[in-house]
Design an enzyme around this catalytic site. Structure first.
Site, short mmCIF file in Angstrom:
data_model
loop_
_atom_site.label_atom_id
_atom_site.label_comp_id
_atom_site.label_asym_id
_atom_site.label_seq_id
_atom_site.Cartn_x
_atom_site.Cartn_y
_atom_site.Cartn_z
N PHE B 121 0.86 -1.18 0.00
CA PHE B 121 0.00 0.00 0.00
C PHE B 121 0.89 1.23 0.00
CE2 PHE B 121 -4.61 0.85 1.29
CZ PHE B 121 -5.14 -0.15 0.50
N GLN B 234 -8.21 14.10 4.66
CA GLN B 234 -7.64 13.29 3.60
C GLN B 234 -8.60 13.18 2.42
OE1 GLN B 234 -6.76 8.76 3.89
NE2 GLN B 234 -4.79 9.77 3.85
N HIS B 236 -8.94 11.07 -0.63
CA HIS B 236 -8.40 9.83 -1.21
C HIS B 236 -8.26 10.04 -2.71
CE1 HIS B 236 -8.02 5.64 -2.37
NE2 HIS B 236 -7.98 5.28 -1.11
N LEU B 250 -15.52 4.98 -3.15
CA LEU B 250 -14.11 4.62 -3.06
C LEU B 250 -13.67 3.54 -4.05
CD1 LEU B 250 -11.54 5.16 -1.40
CD2 LEU B 250 -12.20 3.24 0.04
N GLU B 253 -7.16 1.60 -2.69
CA GLU B 253 -5.73 1.74 -2.97
C GLU B 253 -5.12 0.38 -3.32
OE1 GLU B 253 -3.99 4.34 -0.13
OE2 GLU B 253 -1.96 3.60 -0.45
N ARG B 309 -1.20 9.26 0.01
CA ARG B 309 -2.45 9.69 -0.61
C ARG B 309 -2.50 11.19 -0.91
NH1 ARG B 309 -6.66 5.95 2.96
NH2 ARG B 309 -6.26 4.04 1.76
N HIS B 375 -12.24 11.49 2.31
CA HIS B 375 -12.21 10.11 2.78
C HIS B 375 -12.05 9.99 4.29
CE1 HIS B 375 -11.63 5.85 2.41
NE2 HIS B 375 -10.40 5.87 2.87
N ARG B 410 -2.81 10.34 6.76
CA ARG B 410 -2.84 8.94 7.19
C ARG B 410 -2.41 8.03 6.06
NH1 ARG B 410 -6.44 4.80 6.56
NH2 ARG B 410 -8.14 6.10 5.77
#
Lengths: 256, 609
Positions: B121, B234, B236, B250, B253, B309, B375, B410
Site C-alpha cells: 500500500f 484526507q 483519497h 471509493l 488503494e 495519498r 475520505h 494517514r
C-alpha cells in the site's frame, strides 16, 4: 433528461398505500438516488435505510417492481421506466415505516448459533485452498434479501423453528472453518430447522454477493445432518473417532 | 410532558464500528456493564466499507518488516506532526490485534505457507496490510460483531446521541433518541467512549456514508474537550468520477497495491514526475524499474503510484487542471493491462462488481476513471496517547474521531488497525475509570428537558427551512471553499457562510411523525455539522503552509515553523472556537533516530530495525 414515476409504499405496521412521485432521471442513477431525491424535494419524512451506497453494507434491500434487490445497486437503465416503478419494503419483516423494516428477528435468531470455537493450541496455519469456501460465506453483507424470499419465512412465517438461509450460511462459515471444533449439527436439525429448506434456490438467486447459498452452504450442511443422525454405519465410526470431520491441510505442512 | 427512558451503564460506547465494538469488548472483559449505541443496525457502520486492508508489521511476507519501520513510515507519511507516543503504541501493538481477530474467527487471505497474507500500500515500505480481497472492513466488523455478541454486548441499534450530559465538569452520560420510534433515551454512564467515526459528509464528494456527520467532534467540543489538527482532511486519490450518482465512491488503494498504474489522457504515467523531495531515492525512477518491482525483483524500488495519498491526490488534480484529465475530470487507473482477469477478480472482487454494476465498465478490460474524494479526517478529539482519555473527565475517544496518530496525512491501512489498537485501550481505560467512581450519577433533569425541547423544535416551526436543502448548501460550499486546495479568501468567505448556516440550522422545519423521520434526523445532524465545519475552516486558516492533507494555494510549501506545531481547537466560555498553536510533544532521542533515518538501510544499521 427524462422523468420517471415511482410508486412508493408509504405507511407503517398498520397498513399503507403506494404514493406517486415524479423524479427527474440522470445518467447512471440507481433506485436509491431516486428515493433520496424524493426525500430531499418532495417527502422529507420518507423512511428508507441505507449506509454505503456501494453494495457493501446491505442496508437498502427493498422490492423494486416486485423483485427483491439492493436499491443502491439497481440502475434505472436496467429496469423498464416507461411504466411507473413500484418500490415496496421487504415483505417478510414488519414495516417500521415506509421502506424501513424491522429486521431484529435476524439478530435474535443468530444467537442460536454457537460461536467460533478454535482448536486449542493451534498454530493458526491455514492454507488458501482450505479457507476459500469459508471466505465465500463470509462475503455475506447481511442484507437479509435471502431471508426475505425464503418461502419458509415469507409465506409460512416460520420464525421460531427455522433460522433461514442467512443464518444457515453463517453456520456453514463456522462449521467449515478449518480450525473450528464446535458441533452445530444438533442446532441445525432442531431449532435451526434445516429440514424445512426444500432447496428451491430462491435465496441463491437474490444474493447480491453471489454466494452459492444452496449448493455450497445448505446442501453440505443437510448432508452432515443426515450423516450424523440417519446413517448407521457412519454413526458407528463417529462414536468411535469423534463426530467432527477435520480438513487435512492440502499444502506443505509448516515446519515451525 | 415528554417522557424518556433511562439506562444505566458503567461504560457507554457511542458508535459500533471497529473502534466502538473493540472498546466494548475490552470494557466487558474488565467487568464493566457496557451499553453500545449505534445510529445504524449492528454491522453496518462505516467500517464495513473499508477495503484494502489493515496495516501491521507482522513480517509474514517480508521478514525485514518490524514496528520500527512501520513507525518511520507512519511519521513520514504524517508530515511528522503525529503524536509519536501514539504511533509507538500503535505500531508495536497492531500485529497482536490482527492475530487476535483471527482467533475470534476472522479469515484473512493466506500466504503460500499458510500465514496471514500482507499486501503493498502507499507509503508502507513493505507489504504490510492483512486483507481479505477488497472487503477487509466487512471481515473486521463482522468478526468484532460476532465476538461482542458472544460476550453479551448490549446494543441500542438505530439510536442517535443528541448531546453529552455533564455534572460538575465531568461527563455522566448522554441524551439520545431511538430513530425507529422517535422516543428519547437518557443513558447514565460513569464513562463514555466516543467512537463515532469521521465527518466526510460535510463535503459534497465523499466516500463516507450518511453516518459520518462529525457527531463525536461536536459533542466532545460542546462539553469542553479539545480538538487537534482539524485542518488535515484526507482526500483519497481514487474515488469514482462517473456516473454522477456514484461520484466519490471509493476505489481501493489495493488496485495500485496490486500493480495498477495511473495515466493521464496522453497515456503518460505522471506519478514519476511527482515524487516529493522527502521521498526522493525511495521510489522507482523508470517504468522498467517499476515493472521489475511488480515481477518481484527485490532490488527494484516501489512504483511512484504507491506514494502517500496526499501526494497522489494532488498530482491527479494537477493533471486535470492542466488539461490532461480523463473525459469526466479524473485520471485513468489501469489494472487491466497489468494483471490477468482471473487475478483481478480474485484480489479485487468488489471493485470488479462495483464498476460492472454501477459504471458499466469491465476493469479487467478497461482502465477506470478516478479522482479525489473526501475520505478521512486526521485531526480529531485530543486524547492521551496511552488511555485515549480526553481533557474532560469521564470522556474517551477512539478511532477516526480521535486525533493525533496520523499527523497531517494517514497511510492507507493504518485506519483499521488504529480502530482495534486504540478501541481496546479506550475500553480498558474507561472501564478502569468507571470502577473508581463511587456514588450515584447526577443527571440534571432540567438540562435533559431543555435538550429534548430544542431537539423537537423543528416539528413546531412550520415556516422553517428544508433541512435537506440546507445540508446540500453546506456540503457544496465546504467543497468549494475548504476542499482539497485552500486559500485565505475562500476560507474567510466560508466562515461567513458558516455563521449564516449556523443560524439557519436552528430554523428548520420538518413534517410527519417522529418515527423513522429522515427529515428530522437531517435537521439535527445539521446542527452538529456546522459546528465541526467551523473548526475545520478555522484550523485551515491558521495553518499558513501546505503539509499532508492541508494544501494552501497561497502557501504552497511546507514551513519549518509550522512543522513544530499542532493546532488545538478549543471552545471559549462564550461558545466560540479559537485555535491555539502548541509545540509538538518532545520525541526522545532514540525514537527520533528511528523516525528520521534517511532510508531503510540507515534504519537497519543505526537502530537495528
Amino acid at each position: 433528461m427524462s422523468t420517471v414515476t415511482f410508486k412508493v409504499f408509504r405507511g407503517d405496521r398498520s397498513g399503507g398505500e403506494l404514493k406517486d412521485y415524479t423524479v427527474e432521471v440522470q445518467e447512471g442513477m440507481v433506485v436509491l438516488d431516486a428515493i433520496h431525491q424524493i426525500q430531499a424535494e418532495q417527502a422529507p419524512d420518507l423512511a428508507c435505510r441505507w449506509n454505503c451506497k456501494a453494495g457493501k453494507c446491505g442496508s437498502c434491500g427493498a422490492e423494486v417492481n416486485g423483485k427483491p434487490t439492493l436499491m443502491c445497486m439497481t440502475r434505472l437503465d436496467t429496469i423498464d421506466t416507461s411504466k411507473p416503478v413500484t418500490v415496496r419494503p421487504m415483505k417478510t419483516f414488519p414495516v417500521i415505516r415506509d421502506l424501513a423494516t424491522d429486521v431484529k428477528w435476524n439478530y435474535e435468531a443468530n444467537k442460536k448459533i454457537k460461536p467460533f470455537t478454535p482448536a486449542p493450541n493451534t498454530d493458526w496455519i491455514m492454507y488458501q485452498e482450505d479457507v476459500d469456501r469459508v471466505q465465500e460465506f463470509r462475503k455475506c453483507i447481511e442484507c437479509f434479501l435471502c431471508q426475505n424470499v425464503c418461502h419458509v419465512l415469507r409465506e409460512h412465517d416460520e420464525k421460531t423453528g427455522f433460522i433461514g438461509p442467512r443464518l444457515l450460511v453463517r453456520t456453514a462459515s463456522l462449521e467449515m472453518h478449518p480450525l473450528d471444533v464446535e458441533n452445530r449439527l444438533d442446532m441445525l436439525k432442531n431449532e435451526g430447522g434445516i429440514g424445512y429448506c426444500n432447496i428451491t434456490k430462491c435465496c441463491t438467486e437474490v444474493c447480491p454477493e453471489h454466494i452459492h447459498i444452496t449448493d455450497n452452504a445448505i446442501i453440505p450442511l443437510k448432508e452432515r445432518v443426515v450423516d450424523e443422525y440417519y446413517d448407521p454405519v457412519l454413526g458407528f465410526f463417529r462414536r468411535l473417532f469423534g463426530s467432527k470431520k477435520r480438513a487435512e491441510p492440502s499444502g506443505q505442512a509448516a515446519d515451525d | 410532558m415528554e417522557s424518556y427512558t433511562v439506562h444505566d451503564y458503567d461504560v457507554l460506547v457511542i458508535g459500533a464500528g471497529g473502534a466502538g465494538l473493540r472498546a466494548a469488548i475490552a470494557a466487558i472483559e474488565k467487568g464493566a456493564r457496557v451499553g453500545v449505541v449505534t445510529k445504524s443496525l449492528l454491522g453496518k457502520a462505516h467500517t464495513v466499507m473499508a477495503e484494502g486492508g489493515m496495516a501491521a508489521a507482522m513480517g509474514n511476507v517480508r521478514p525485514e518488516d518490524n514496528w520500527k519501520v512501520h513507525f518511520r513510515d507512519t511519521l513520514k507519511g504524517g508530515g511528522m506532526l503525529n503524536n509519536w507516543k501514539m504511533v509507538e503504541n500503535y505500531t508495536k501493538e497492531a500485529p497482536d490485534r490482527v492475530r487476535e481477530l483471527e482467533q475470534w474467527g476472522a479469515v484473512f487471505d493466506r500466504t503460500p505457507d499458510g500465514k496471514i497474507n500482507q499486501r503493498n500500500f502507499g507509503g508502507h515500505s513493505y507489504p504490510r496490510l492483512a486483507h481479505v480481497g477488497d472487503r477487509t472492513g466487512l471481515e473486521l466488523i463482522r468478526t468484532l460483531q460476532d465476538h461482542a455478541v458472544k460476550m453479551g454486548i448490549h446494543a441500542h441499534m438505530e439510536t442517535t446521541i443528541y448531546r453529552l450530559l455533564t455534572d460538575a465538569g465531568r461527563v455522566v452520560g448522554a441524551l439520545g433518541f431511538n430513530r425507529q420510534t422517535g422516543e428519547f433515551l437518557v443513558f447514565r454512564a460513569k464513562a463514555v467512549v466516543l467512537a463515532t467515526g469521521g465527518l466526510g459528509r460535510i463535503y459534497q464528494i465523499t466516500s463516507n456514508s450518511w453516518e459520518c456527520t462529525g457527531d463525536g467532534f461536536s459533542l466532545a467540543s460542546m462539553v469542553g474537550a479539545d480538538l487537534i489538527d482539524m485542518e488535515f482532511i484526507q482526500f483519497h486519490p481514487t474515488g469514482m468520477v462517473w456516473p454522477p450518482s456514484v461520484m466519490g465512491i471509493l476505489v481501493t488503494e489495493g488496485v495500485r497495491g496490486e500493480g495498477g498504474v495511473l495515466k493521464n489522457s496522453e497515456g503518460k504515467r505522471f506519478m514519476f514526475d511527482n515524487v516529493p523531495e522527502r521521498y526522493k531515492g525511495e521510489f522507482a525512477e523508470t517504468e522498467e524499474e517499476a515493472e521489475r518491482w511488480l515481477q518481484g525483483d527485490r532490488s527494484a524500488r516501489r512504483p511512484p503510484e504507491l506514494l502517500t495519498r496526499d501526494v497522489v491526490a494532488r498530482a491527479i488534480r494537477k493533471e486535470v487542471n492542466e488539461g490532461r484529465g480523463s473525459p469526466h475530470g479524473g485520471a485513468y487507473l489501469d489494472i487491466a493491462s497489468r494483471r490477468p482477469a482471473d487475478y483481478i477478480k480474485k484480489k479485487l472482487p468488489s471493485m470488479y462488481h462495483q464498476f460492472m454494476k454501477l459504471g458499466n465498465l469491465d476493469i479487467t478490460k478497461e482502465p477506470m476513471e478516478v479522482g479525489p474524494t473526501c475520505h478521512y479526517v486526521m485531526g480529531g478529539v485530543r486524547v492521551d496517547p496511552d488511555t485515549q482519555a480526553t481533557n474532560v473527565p469521564g470522556l474517551y475517544a477512539a478511532g477516526e474521531v480521535a486525533g493525533g496518530l496520523h499527523g497531517a496525512n494517514r497511510l492507507g491501512g493504518n485506519s483499521l488497525s488504529d480502530l482495534v489498537v486504540f478501541g481496546r485501550r479506550a475500553g480498558m481505560a474507561a472501564a478502569e475509570y468507571a470502577a473508581q467512581q463511587t456514588g450515584s450519577l447526577q443527571v440534571d433533569e432540567a438540562q435533559v428537558r431543555a435538550y429534548i425541547a430544542e431537539a423537537l423544535q423543528p416539528f413546531n416551526n412550520p415556516q422553517g427551512e428544508n433541512p435537506f436543502a440546507l445540508m446540500k448548501e453546506l456540503r457544496a460550499t465546504m467543497q468549494k471553499n475548504a476542499g482539497i486546495m485552500r486559500e485565505e479568501g475562500e476560507l474567510k468567505a466560508q466562515l461567513e457562510i458558516l455563521a449564516n448556516l449556523k443560524k439557519r440550522a436552528w430554523n428548520t422545519s420538518v413534517s410527519g411523525s417522529r418515527a423513522y423521520n429522515p427529515g428530522w434526523h437531517t435537521a439535527l445532524d445539521m446542527r452538529l455539522m456546522v459546528e465541526i465545519s467551523e473548526a475545520v475552516v478555522l484550523a485551515a486558516l491558521a495553518r499558513k503552509e501546505s503539509r499532508g492533507g492541508h494544501a494552501r494555494l497561497d502557501y504552497p510549501d511546507p514551513d519549518p515553523t509550522f512543522a513544530k506545531l499542532n493546532h488545538i481547537i478549543r471552545r471559549n466560555s462564550d461558545g466560540t472556537l479559537s485555535v491555539v498553536a502548541e509545540p509538538l510533544p518532545e520525541m526522545p532521542e532514540e525514537m527520533r533516530k528511528v523516525a528520521e533515518a534517511k532510508d531503510l538501510k540507515e534504519l537497519s544499521e543505526k537502530v537495528g530495525a
